[in-house]
Design a protein around this motif. Structure first.
Motif, short mmCIF file in Angstrom:
data_model
loop_
_atom_site.label_atom_id
_atom_site.label_comp_id
_atom_site.label_asym_id
_atom_site.label_seq_id
_atom_site.Cartn_x
_atom_site.Cartn_y
_atom_site.Cartn_z
N LEU A 69 0.84 -1.20 0.00
CA LEU A 69 0.00 0.00 0.00
C LEU A 69 0.87 1.25 0.00
O LEU A 69 0.61 2.20 -0.73
CB LEU A 69 -0.93 0.01 1.21
N ARG A 70 1.93 1.25 0.78
CA ARG A 70 2.85 2.40 0.80
C ARG A 70 3.46 2.62 -0.59
O ARG A 70 3.59 3.76 -1.04
CB ARG A 70 3.96 2.19 1.83
N ALA A 71 3.80 1.54 -1.27
CA ALA A 71 4.40 1.64 -2.60
C ALA A 71 3.41 2.20 -3.63
O ALA A 71 3.80 2.91 -4.55
CB ALA A 71 4.90 0.28 -3.05
N ALA A 72 2.13 1.91 -3.45
CA ALA A 72 1.11 2.36 -4.41
C ALA A 72 0.57 3.75 -4.08
O ALA A 72 -0.19 4.31 -4.86
CB ALA A 72 -0.04 1.36 -4.42
N SER A 73 0.97 4.33 -2.97
CA SER A 73 0.34 5.56 -2.50
C SER A 73 0.68 6.81 -3.31
O SER A 73 -0.07 7.77 -3.30
CB SER A 73 0.65 5.80 -1.02
N ASP A 74 1.80 6.83 -4.03
CA ASP A 74 2.18 8.01 -4.80
C ASP A 74 1.25 8.29 -5.98
O ASP A 74 1.03 9.44 -6.33
CB ASP A 74 3.62 7.89 -5.31
N ASN A 75 0.76 7.25 -6.60
CA ASN A 75 -0.09 7.39 -7.78
C ASN A 75 -1.25 6.40 -7.64
O ASN A 75 -1.34 5.44 -8.38
CB ASN A 75 0.73 7.13 -9.04
N PHE A 76 -2.12 6.65 -6.68
CA PHE A 76 -3.18 5.72 -6.33
C PHE A 76 -4.43 6.02 -7.16
O PHE A 76 -4.93 7.14 -7.17
CB PHE A 76 -3.50 5.85 -4.84
N GLU A 77 -4.90 5.01 -7.86
CA GLU A 77 -6.10 5.16 -8.69
C GLU A 77 -7.18 4.23 -8.16
O GLU A 77 -6.92 3.07 -7.86
CB GLU A 77 -5.78 4.81 -10.14
#
Length: 159
Positions: A69-77
């Protein structure tokens, strides 16, 4: 004799409720899948773990955010349905729900998961339960004194 009938009727009612609960759960899950609802972002949000260690005075929620989740948080769709906070002629801050509440007879189940969204620029007026796909920065709320766990900020509409 009356007590046996009452006892049997009580067990029958409990068993019927359990069966109805399982049927309703399967109906909700199958309905979400049949609508083409993209569940992966919602499933990822559901991996946030929180433990409430609050006492009577001070709230304290210990939150654990998975690395995925932390890795996906920069560009979360994410895709979901709009639920307004307030009625205004534009839409800038709102809740996003994974599905619309359609069961008029379910009572008390609430909305389930939701995500607070703050748009970068306001959108035009739209009714509740309008389906949207938005992208932005997923802000993980690590503050133990609030119960919210995440919000989407600087969000933009995805076509």
């Amino acid at each position: 004799m009356t007590s046996k009938k009452t006892l049997f009727w009580g067990f029958g009612l409990v068993g019927s409720c359990a069966v109805l609960g399982v049927v309703f759960f399967n109906l909700v899950v199958n309905t979400q899948e049949s609508r083409g609802h993209t569940a992966a972002p919602w499933q990822l949000l559901s991996t946030i773990e929180s433990v409430d260690t609050s006492d009577d005075i001070i709230p304290n929620l210990i939150k654990t955010f998975p690395e995925e989740l932390r890795a996906a948080s920069d560009n979360f769709e994410i895709e979901g349905y709009v639920m307004r906070f307030v009625s205004e002629p534009y839409l800038q801050e709102f809740m996003l729900l994974p599905d619309t509440p359609e069961c008029a007879f379910c009572g008390g189940i609430g909305y389930g998961p939701f995500l607070e969204v703050r748009m970068e620029t306001p959108l035009g007026d739209m009714p509740n339960y309008t389906k949207l796909r938005v992208r932005g920065q997923l802000e993980l709320i690590e503050d133990p004194t609030v119960f919210d766990t995440a919000r989407l900020v600087n969000a933009t509409l995805v076509d």
